[in-house]
Each structure stands twice: as C-alpha cells, then as structure tokens.
Write a protein that holds these residues in place. Structure first.
Motif, mmCIF file in Angstrom:
data_model
loop_
_atom_site.group_PDB
_atom_site.id
_atom_site.type_symbol
_atom_site.label_atom_id
_atom_site.label_comp_id
_atom_site.label_asym_id
_atom_site.label_seq_id
_atom_site.Cartn_x
_atom_site.Cartn_y
_atom_site.Cartn_z
ATOM 1 N N TYR A 71 -4.518 11.038 -8.907
ATOM 2 C CA TYR A 71 -5.174 12.305 -8.600
ATOM 3 C C TYR A 71 -4.321 13.503 -9.037
ATOM 4 O O TYR A 71 -4.839 14.550 -9.371
ATOM 5 C CB TYR A 71 -5.445 12.407 -7.095
ATOM 6 C CG TYR A 71 -6.441 11.390 -6.610
ATOM 7 C CD1 TYR A 71 -7.773 11.462 -6.995
ATOM 8 C CD2 TYR A 71 -6.056 10.342 -5.772
ATOM 9 C CE1 TYR A 71 -8.700 10.530 -6.555
ATOM 10 C CE2 TYR A 71 -6.967 9.401 -5.328
ATOM 11 C CZ TYR A 71 -8.286 9.502 -5.727
ATOM 12 O OH TYR A 71 -9.192 8.569 -5.301
ATOM 13 N N LEU A 130 1.617 1.770 -3.392
ATOM 14 C CA LEU A 130 0.405 2.029 -4.165
ATOM 15 C C LEU A 130 -0.110 3.457 -3.996
ATOM 16 O O LEU A 130 -0.606 4.055 -4.954
ATOM 17 C CB LEU A 130 -0.686 1.028 -3.745
ATOM 18 C CG LEU A 130 -1.959 1.065 -4.578
ATOM 19 C CD1 LEU A 130 -1.709 0.424 -5.936
ATOM 20 C CD2 LEU A 130 -3.100 0.355 -3.877
ATOM 21 N N VAL A 131 0.020 4.028 -2.772
ATOM 22 C CA VAL A 131 -0.540 5.369 -2.566
ATOM 23 C C VAL A 131 0.128 6.373 -3.508
ATOM 24 O O VAL A 131 -0.523 7.302 -3.985
ATOM 25 C CB VAL A 131 -0.415 5.862 -1.102
ATOM 26 C CG1 VAL A 131 -1.385 5.134 -0.220
ATOM 27 C CG2 VAL A 131 0.999 5.772 -0.578
ATOM 28 N N VAL A 159 1.346 5.607 -6.445
ATOM 29 C CA VAL A 159 0.785 5.328 -7.774
ATOM 30 C C VAL A 159 -0.596 5.985 -7.891
ATOM 31 O O VAL A 159 -0.940 6.558 -8.922
ATOM 32 C CB VAL A 159 0.689 3.808 -8.012
ATOM 33 C CG1 VAL A 159 -0.010 3.516 -9.321
ATOM 34 C CG2 VAL A 159 2.076 3.187 -8.011
ATOM 35 N N LEU A 160 -1.372 5.921 -6.794
ATOM 36 C CA LEU A 160 -2.695 6.545 -6.797
ATOM 37 C C LEU A 160 -2.593 8.055 -6.984
ATOM 38 O O LEU A 160 -3.466 8.685 -7.554
ATOM 39 C CB LEU A 160 -3.435 6.264 -5.488
ATOM 40 C CG LEU A 160 -3.915 4.836 -5.244
ATOM 41 C CD1 LEU A 160 -4.627 4.726 -3.906
ATOM 42 C CD2 LEU A 160 -4.822 4.382 -6.362
ATOM 43 N N LEU A 161 -1.499 8.639 -6.493
ATOM 44 C CA LEU A 161 -1.318 10.087 -6.628
ATOM 45 C C LEU A 161 -0.735 10.473 -7.977
ATOM 46 O O LEU A 161 -1.235 11.356 -8.662
ATOM 47 C CB LEU A 161 -0.387 10.598 -5.523
ATOM 48 C CG LEU A 161 -0.991 10.885 -4.155
ATOM 49 C CD1 LEU A 161 0.099 11.347 -3.210
ATOM 50 C CD2 LEU A 161 -2.077 11.950 -4.258
ATOM 51 N N ILE A 191 0.840 -1.197 0.000
ATOM 52 C CA ILE A 191 0.000 0.000 0.000
ATOM 53 C C ILE A 191 0.878 1.251 0.000
ATOM 54 O O ILE A 191 0.561 2.244 -0.669
ATOM 55 C CB ILE A 191 -0.931 -0.025 1.229
ATOM 56 C CG1 ILE A 191 -1.998 -1.098 1.041
ATOM 57 C CG2 ILE A 191 -1.588 1.318 1.452
ATOM 58 C CD1 ILE A 191 -2.961 -0.833 -0.086
ATOM 59 N N GLY A 234 0.338 8.248 -10.632
ATOM 60 C CA GLY A 234 0.245 7.334 -11.772
ATOM 61 C C GLY A 234 -0.615 7.905 -12.884
ATOM 62 O O GLY A 234 -1.197 8.984 -12.760
ATOM 63 N N ALA A 235 -0.723 7.136 -13.984
ATOM 64 C CA ALA A 235 -1.464 7.624 -15.151
ATOM 65 C C ALA A 235 -2.926 7.886 -14.816
ATOM 66 O O ALA A 235 -3.573 8.709 -15.445
ATOM 67 C CB ALA A 235 -1.361 6.608 -16.284
ATOM 68 N N GLN A 236 -3.473 7.168 -13.818
ATOM 69 C CA GLN A 236 -4.853 7.384 -13.409
ATOM 70 C C GLN A 236 -4.910 8.173 -12.094
ATOM 71 O O GLN A 236 -5.929 8.178 -11.420
ATOM 72 C CB GLN A 236 -5.565 6.039 -13.173
ATOM 73 C CG GLN A 236 -5.134 4.934 -14.095
ATOM 74 C CD GLN A 236 -5.949 4.927 -15.357
ATOM 75 O OE1 GLN A 236 -7.150 5.130 -15.328
ATOM 76 N NE2 GLN A 236 -5.300 4.721 -16.475
ATOM 77 N N LYS A 273 8.969 12.530 -14.595
ATOM 78 C CA LYS A 273 8.470 11.169 -14.388
ATOM 79 C C LYS A 273 8.621 10.821 -12.918
ATOM 80 O O LYS A 273 9.706 10.946 -12.348
ATOM 81 C CB LYS A 273 9.291 10.183 -15.221
ATOM 82 C CG LYS A 273 8.714 9.943 -16.587
ATOM 83 C CD LYS A 273 9.474 8.846 -17.301
ATOM 84 C CE LYS A 273 8.965 7.491 -16.895
ATOM 85 N NZ LYS A 273 9.414 6.434 -17.808
#
Lengths: 301, 291, 338
Positions: free
Chosen positions: A143, A132-133, A135-137, A129, A139-141, A154
């Motif tokens: 926020y 992952l957090v 990536v959630l911020l 996690i 990443g391509a998808q 990058k």
C-alpha cells in the motif's frame, strides 16, 4: 479494604531483605523444600532439559567443530546483524514502554483497558503475519510502495524491514513489565515528590525509575531476548540473503537444513549465553543499588 | 492537549500529555497502521467467503486447537510460574541466581531450535518421551499404548508452555519483590496463619500481575508457529494449528485468505485480551488501590 | 551519555558499511531448500569461468527457503537476478503477479528451462524390515510413511504426483480408485512436516516411520550425511520426472544492469561443467551425454518416469489447481468421513 495500604513504597523504609530468616512470614523448612523441589522439577522438564539437549547437540562433534561453526563468515555476519537489529529495536521499545507506563499507571483516563489491549496485541499476531504486514505495506505490491519509491529507502528485504518487524514483535515487553508494578505502587511517591517541588523529570528520574528498576530490567531482558531470537517475522521480511540479511535465527535454520546439526545448535548456544548477560547485569544492579540502600535507608525491594 | 485532559481525571503528576501522545503515536505507527493493512487485505476476500472460511470445520478445528492448547499452556504457566517466582524471590537455594537468569531463555532461543530441542526430548525415542511409551517406566500409567507426547496435541501444549514460560514468572517477580513484608507480619501478629496470610494478603496483591502474565502467555502462545510445527505432527483436523493454515494459504499465493484467517485470530485474541484487561482493572479497583 | 552516542555512531557506520557491499555488482540467486550444496559448488565454478572469459569477478549471493515462500519474496520486491525454484507453478506465479518475467519464460532455455531433473524414491531403514518394494507396499497394515505436506512444500507435491502416477497406471486410469489409493497413503502418514528436510529429520533423527518419500538427490545426500549403514534407497517401479526450472528475472536484471552476467549464469548450467556439477550432487542432468565423468551417471537407477506434462496431469497449469489449490483433491483426503 485492609489492603489499601499494601503498596505504599514510602512505608517500606524499615523493611529488610525478604530472604532474612523471619519465622512469622515464611514457611516451614519442609514446605520450603517441597515448593522449591516442585518448581525446579517443572523447570527441569520445560526449561533445563531442552537447554541441555541444545548444548549436547552443539558439542556432539567436539570443541573444534563448535568454534569452527562460530567463526564461519556467514555466521559472523548473522551475529553482527542480530546485534545491530537488537541495538536499534530495544532502546526504541524501552522509550515507548516508559512513556506508556507513565501515562497508564500514573494517570487515570477513560479507555485504559482498551489501550492496554492494543499494546498486548502484537503478541497474539502470528510471527509470520507480523512480518507479512510490513511486506503488505512496503513491498513491491504494498500500500505504501509509492512512498518507498519516492524516498528511495529500501525497507523490505533490508535492515529497516527487519528492524520494523522486530520492533513490532517486541513492542509490549517493557510496557507490560512496568505497568502492573507501577499500578501496584500507586502514585503516592510521585505526588509527594511533586508537592515537595520536584519537576516532572526529577520525579521520574529520582523517584519512579529507582522504584521500578527490577521490572525495567526484566522488561529489557525479555525484549532483547525476543529481539535476538525472533525467527518467523524476520524470515518473511529478510529475503534470507546469505551473509547479508540473515539474522542468527535464520542462519541457524539454514545450518540445520544443511544437516549441519551441531553447527546449528552451536550458534544457538550463543543465544543461550544471554542468560549470563542477565546474571551479570543483575549482579551489577544489585551492587549499584546496595550503595543507594545504605544512603537512603530504603529496602532492596 | 485540552482534548486529552477532558477524559482524564486531574492529577498533580505532570507529563501525561507528552507520554500519552508519544504512546499513541508509536502504537499507531508500529502496530495500528500495519494491522489496518492486514484488515484491509483480509477485506479483499469479501463477506461471503469470509463466512465460508469462518465456518469451515478445518479452520474452526485449527482455531479451537490453537486457542485450547494456548489456554492450557497459559494455565500451566500461571500455576507453575507463580511457584517459580515465589521460590526465586522468597527462598534461597544453591544455584538460585543461575536459575533466575535462565528464565528468559525460551525467548532467546529461536523458536525452531526450541521446537527441535523439545521434539528431541519428547519424541518416542527421546529422553522424556521414552519414559512414557508403552515399554517405558511410566508408560503403564497411561494404559496399554502408553502416552504419546510429541506429534499429538499434547506436544503442542508442551511447546507452547515452553515458549510462554517467562511471562508469568517475570511479571509476578517484580511485584512479589515489592510486597511489603510488614503487612505479612501484621497479619501474622493479628493471628492469621501462613496460609491465610498468603491467600488474603499476598495473593490479592499479585493477582493483577498474574492476570497480566496469563494474558501475555496466552497471546504469545496463540500466534506461535516456529516451535510448534516441529512437534505437532501437523495432521489436518487433528494437530494442525491456525498459524499453519495461514502459511498454507500463503503458499497458495492467497494473501487475502491468509490475512482473513489472521484477522479472525486477531479478533478473537483482541476480545480475550480486552476481557482479561477489564477483569484486571476491576480487580484492581476492588482489591488494590483504585489507581 | 557519551557511551550511547558512540554506540549510535558505530551503528550508523556499520549500517553504512553494509550498504555499498549490497550495491556492488553481484548476482542474487533466489532458490529453494535442497539446492544449497549444488549452488555452492556451481557458483564457485561459474565465477572462475566468468573471470577466465575476461570479465570482472562476480559474487553470487544465495537465498534459500521454501519454493513458494521464495517466489513470494520475489513478487514482493526482492531483487533476484535469477530464480531457481522447485516448481514451474512458482515461477508462473511470479510471471503472473509481476511483469518482471515474461509468460513464455519456459521456452527461453533448453529442456523447458530445466537444466537438471530429479525423481522421487523411497528411503527405508537398513535391510528394509517391512519389505517395501513399490508404491503398493506403502498402504499395507502397519506401514508408516513420512512425507511433508504438499500444501507447504514444493517437493512434497512431486511425492504426491508420483504416487498418483503409480496408481493411475495400476488401476488403468480409474480416477476414483487412484484418488482412494493416494488418500490411503496419506492416512499412513503419522507426521506431516512442513518442509522436505523436516521430514528427513523426523524419519532419520526421531526414528518415526518405515519409509521416507524423498527426492532422489535428498535421499542420496541423507545417506551420505546421516548414516550410510542405517538406510537404504528403494527405487519404485514408476515415479515422476521432477524438473525444477530456472528463469531470468528480466525486470530486475535490466534495472540492475546485470543481464549479461545473469544470462551467462543460467546458460552455464547447461555446459558440460554445469551438468557435471549437477550430476555430482545427485541431480539427473538434462544433457547426460555432456557430463565429463560418465561414472557419475551410473549412480542413477533406471526407472520409468512420468512427466507432469503427461495427459493424466495436463501440466502444472492444470495439476496445481486440481490437486493442490484450496479445496482441491489433496484437501479432500483429510476430510473426516461423515
């Protein structure tokens, strides 16, 4: 409480090394021997034997195979990347740790326990996690994807992301090593220094820092060990591109998955070699502060 | 900084503003914003599904296992970590410095390597595991089938004890090094025996450090994934840890579900850590010097 | 602090040095775990072929990991030129979550974009002490089966489906009995590793279990690497046709300007050289007649193979949610009986 006086470091001046023979403040030889034996037995089961297993696997195919595994280009790239990441993350968390400890241990304010808990939080976040957090911020998808696109930097699947994840998982170490000790020591020394005319920096450099050197060292060592050894968080955010974004732990996993067991363990032994770095730094610090002890008459502790 | 000063007791020591400000900024950027993203994503599952998830026996089972095993590992580390710190600080024995230096290694070893090494040792055909099988020398102690360590919840405790071992040792060690020998001398002079001196003079001084070590070990163990999956067996309802459920949700491309389980773990950890930190602050006021 | 400044400078330089290396025209192939050896050989062959055709040298970077996790990194922005994954469902997920791969990607290359295939076989200990011959033997008393968790391992889903295919045939399409049989197999599993190679290690190194369910290529490789005299391969009466697909990531190749070389990279997989390399690494080539060394094909035993597109599964679009989604058939297996 009688204990009020326990840790007035200023009162330490005359005490000598705790290891000097001192009948009233030590245990009988039998108890000593027994406690040491129990402690070592515990370490044997939970620390030494696992380490022996790692080294035994690493050298299973002989010395040549061992060194061949280490100079392989992908392994070298991974070692280099790991060093870079640790060299950026550890100093950042060192500065944070000192600032947080100064604010929390030397001052009194409301909500201190809450702040401490927030500092602890990264430890309890599962490494997957933790990666992952970010990536959630970013990443391509994510926020903050527009921000990433706008700056053109990058972050995920590149060095900045690996650094972010590493900083996250190692954030509490230095702060959490320093805070209990600095709280234990109280504010007497600093107050004395300030009343004698020292400014903030002088107080910090000359009074506080020498007082906490061991805790600081442990904090940095733990932080660095974890920064170099972190796998879960980094594996999510690195993209695992061989020779480019693979850190040592990721490279080890790759080798292991290729049935190159002894090569995997060989690279791991490099990380175990950090113990010798610890040993060296401690010796240097002890030698260094031996001089100070003579000059100021302060005890080792 | 007047706002910051309003909730703060005045002190002659300078630098609070900048230290506190930097702490909040850094914590916000590195921890709070990312965790906010996590919560935001978890909120995507909606309240009803969150409730289903929170009451699903498989999820609650995994959470119980994760927190239970972590609690056991942290407790083991409090007892033995204190002992190790004590022996390292107070006694001298051959190889002490090497032992001292090796304490940090559980952090340096990648968790997968740790998991593999531990499984090698504690599997039924491993050096330690074979001692406890039915036909092993110690197996009879555990009834007819012996004691299985790897691939059971016991194996999970072993792995978690290993990965969180340095915390208690390294938080207690510096404080123990600071404990004033003179006080112990004074206690002894006043007629206290050694046991009384240790339990009444030394122990209270290091209780906050012990609690810190316990909290950190617990927190670290709860989130641990890499080393555990090798030794756990990973059988649903039996030896499946909560972080594995997160990974399973991710494999289903179900980010919301994964972050929901993560948020649940985060919430429980947060409350636990807060309670421990409050106890610690209380014990410091009660026994130490009111900071 | 001059030392610190030197260090900081050295860091900046090294980070800077790493960047242009990444920016060079290279291909990034995001793949799953067991293809490491295959693509190491194939990349070398392709670079040679590409240069022989008069192009500049091309370096192919590899990223390996669990198939699902790899698909996620591409969704989250890893700029893969091509993906070569274990499951069609994983590439479908990329196509669905991003616009980088068109929905009809399977039709763009021969054999549904699967240049090679594999199947599931049994790996047993020397001389097969438990006498395991077919799927039915797995549920005998005292037999321990090692297989990874289908929820975390793409390969493990093929294991599950192969068992399903057997039971479906044995019980003549009786779904309840089939389900019961597959569940019984998993109740014989003492350790459910998260990845295929984790299971191999549990079986081979830890000595746990009597039979390992493995990809055919993994079983051959395990024997080759870990002990030809300790294990045997048993081929069941029926198994699944596992077709790991490949796809071009259009969105990325167009952004990077690598479409031509990336397309050539995938097409070359279907060439005689590509097919031969696949066969060498124990993957069943999709066009076996083109393999230059026909002796390689002798190693693949004859076995009845059921495709995922068979009616009992209805393709990945149906099999994935039915069996492996949250609350799907697999999840019910471990529910404790109330």
């Amino acid at each position: 409480m009688a204990l009020e006086a326990v840790h007035m470091p200023a009162a330490d001046a005359t005490s000598a090394s705790p290891r000097a023979p001192r009948p009233v403040t030590t245990e009988s030889p039998l108890v000593k021997w027994l406690l040491t034996a129990v402690a070592l037995a515990f370490l044997a089961f939970f620390l030494f034997l696992p380490l022996v297993a790692v080294f035994a696997e690493a050298f299973r195919n002989g010395l040549d195979a061992y060194f061949a595994a280490l100079v392989e280009p992908d392994a070298l790239a991974a070692i280099w990347l790991t060093l870079i990441v640790a060299a950026i993350s550890v100093p950042l968390n060192l500065v944070f740790g000192l600032a947080a400890a100064w604010a929390i241990a030397k001052h009194d304010f409301k909500g201190k326990s809450l702040l401490l808990t927030l500092i602890d939080l990264p430890f309890s976040v599962s490494p997957v996690i933790a990666g992952l957090v970010f990536v959630l911020l970013f990443g391509a998808q994510g926020y903050l994807q527009p921000l990433v696109a706008w700056t053109g930097i990058k972050i995920v699947f590149a060095i900045p992301g690996i650094v972010l994840a590493t900083v996250f998982v190692t954030l509490p170490f230095v702060a959490r090593e320093l805070i209990p000790l600095m709280q234990e020591q109280g504010t007497g020394d600093e107050e004395a220094a300030v009343s004698l005319g020292a400014n903030g920096w002088q107080t910090f450099w000359r009074v506080t820092l020498p007082n906490v050197k061991w805790a600081l060292l442990y904090g940095v060592l733990l932080c660095n060990a974890r920064a170099m050894g972190e796998f879960g968080a980094v594996s999510v955010i690195s993209g695992k591109i061989r020779g480019f974004t693979n850190t040592m732990p990721l490279q080890i996993e790759i080798l292991y998955n290729e049935y190159a067991f002894s090569a995997a363990f060989a690279v791991s032994t490099l990380l175990a070699g950090l113990a010798f770095v610890t040993l060296g730094i401690k010796a240097v610090l002890e030698a260094r502060y031996a001089g100070d002890i003579a000059a100021t008459g302060r005890g080792r502790h | 900084m007047t706002q910051a000063l309003a909730f703060k007791r005045p002190s002659v020591i300078p630098g609070f503003g900048i230290a506190f400000g930097f702490t909040l900024f850094y914590l916000g950027a590195i921890v709070l914003i990312p965790l906010a993203a996590l919560i935001l994503r978890a909120a995507g599952v909606g309240f009803a599904e969150f409730l289903t998830l929170a009451t699903d026996p498989r999820v609650t089972g995994a959470l119980k296992l994760s927190f239970g095993a972590s609690f056991a590992a942290a407790a083991i580390n409090v007892v033995f970590g204190f002992l190790v710190a004590w022996v390292l600080v107070r006694y001298d024995f051959p190889g002490r410095r090497l032992v001292d230096a090796a304490i940090d290694l559980p952090f340096a070893l990648p968790t997968a390597v740790a998991g593999i090494a531990l499984t090698t040792l504690y599997a039924p055909n491993g050096w330690i595991g074979s001692l406890f099988t039915a036909s092993g020398p110690l197996g009879f102690l555990f009834g007819e089938s012996g004691l299985k360590i790897a691939y059971t919840p016991l194996g999970i405790v072993v792995a978690l004890t290993f990965v969180s071992l340095p915390f208690v040792v390294r938080t207690v060690q510096p404080v123990l090094e600071e404990v004033d020998i003179e006080l112990e001398q004074a206690a002894a002079t006043l007629g206290a025996n050694r046991w009384q001196t240790i339990t009444r003079v030394v122990l209270p001084a290091i209780v906050p450090a012990l609690l810190t070590g316990f909290a950190l070990a617990l927190a670290r163990a709860v989130g641990e994934y890499g080393s555990v999956i090798f030794i756990a067996g990973n059988i649903p309802y039996v030896s499946e840890i909560a972080p594995l459920l997160i990974v399973i949700r991710l494999e289903e491309f179900n980010y919301a579900g994964a972050t929901a389980v993560a948020a649940m773990m985060l919430g429980i950890s947060f409350i636990m850590l807060l309670v421990i930190n409050l106890i610690q602050a209380w014990s410091r006021r009660r026994f130490g010097h009111g900071a | 602090m001059p030392r610190f400044r030197t260090l900081a400078l050295a860091l900046l330089v090294s980070v800077g040095a790493a960047m242009p290396a990444l920016a060079q025209q290279t291909l990034l192939n995001v793949s799953y775990d067991p293809t490491r050896e295959l693509y190491r050989d194939y990349n070398a062959a392709f670079s040679k072929h590409w240069q022989a055709e008069g192009h500049d040298a091309v370096a192919v970077q590899m990223s390996h990991g669990g198939s699902g996790a790899q698909a996620r990194t591409v969704i989250d922005g890893l700029d893969a030129d091509v993906v070569t994954l274990a499951l069609q469902a994983d590439i479908d997920a990329i196509a669905k979550a991003t616009t980088k791969i068109p929905a009809d990607w399977r039709a763009r290359l021969p054999h549904n974009s699967a240049p090679y295939a594999s199947t599931i076989v049994f790996l047993v200990r020397k001389d097969n002490p438990k006498g395991i011959k077919d799927w039915g033997d797995l549920v005998k008393d005292g037999v321990e089966v090692i297989t990874p968790n289908p929820k975390t391992s793409g390969g493990a889903r093929w294991n599950y489906l192969a068992a399903w295919a057997y039971a479906n045939k044995a019980f003549g399409n009786d779904e309840a009995k089939t389900k019961e049989f597959v569940g019984e197999i998993y109740r014989h599993v003492p350790v459910l590793d998260t990845g295929a190679r984790g299971s191999t290690t549990t079986f081979v190194q830890r000595g746990i279990g009597d039979v390992l369910l493995a990809w055919e290529n993994e079983a051959f490789l395990a024997i080759e690497e870990l002990g030809p005299d300790q294990f045997e391969i048993v081929v069941p009466s029926i198994s699944i046709l596992a077709e790991p697909p490949v796809a071009l990531v259009d969105g990325n190749v167009d952004a990077k300007g690598t479409r031509e070389v990336a397309e050539a990279y995938l097409n070359y997989l279907y060439s005689p050289e590509g097919q031969t390399i696949a066969a060498k690494h124990f993957y069943r080539p999709s066009e076996p007649e083109t393999v230059t060394d026909q002796a390689l094909l002798q190693r693949f035993p004859d076995v009845e193979l059921v495709s995922i597109d068979d009616a009992q599964f209805g393709g990945w679009e149906k099999a994935q949610p039915t069996h492996f989604a949250d609350g799907g058939v697999f999840d019910t297996i471990f529910k404790p009986a109330n």
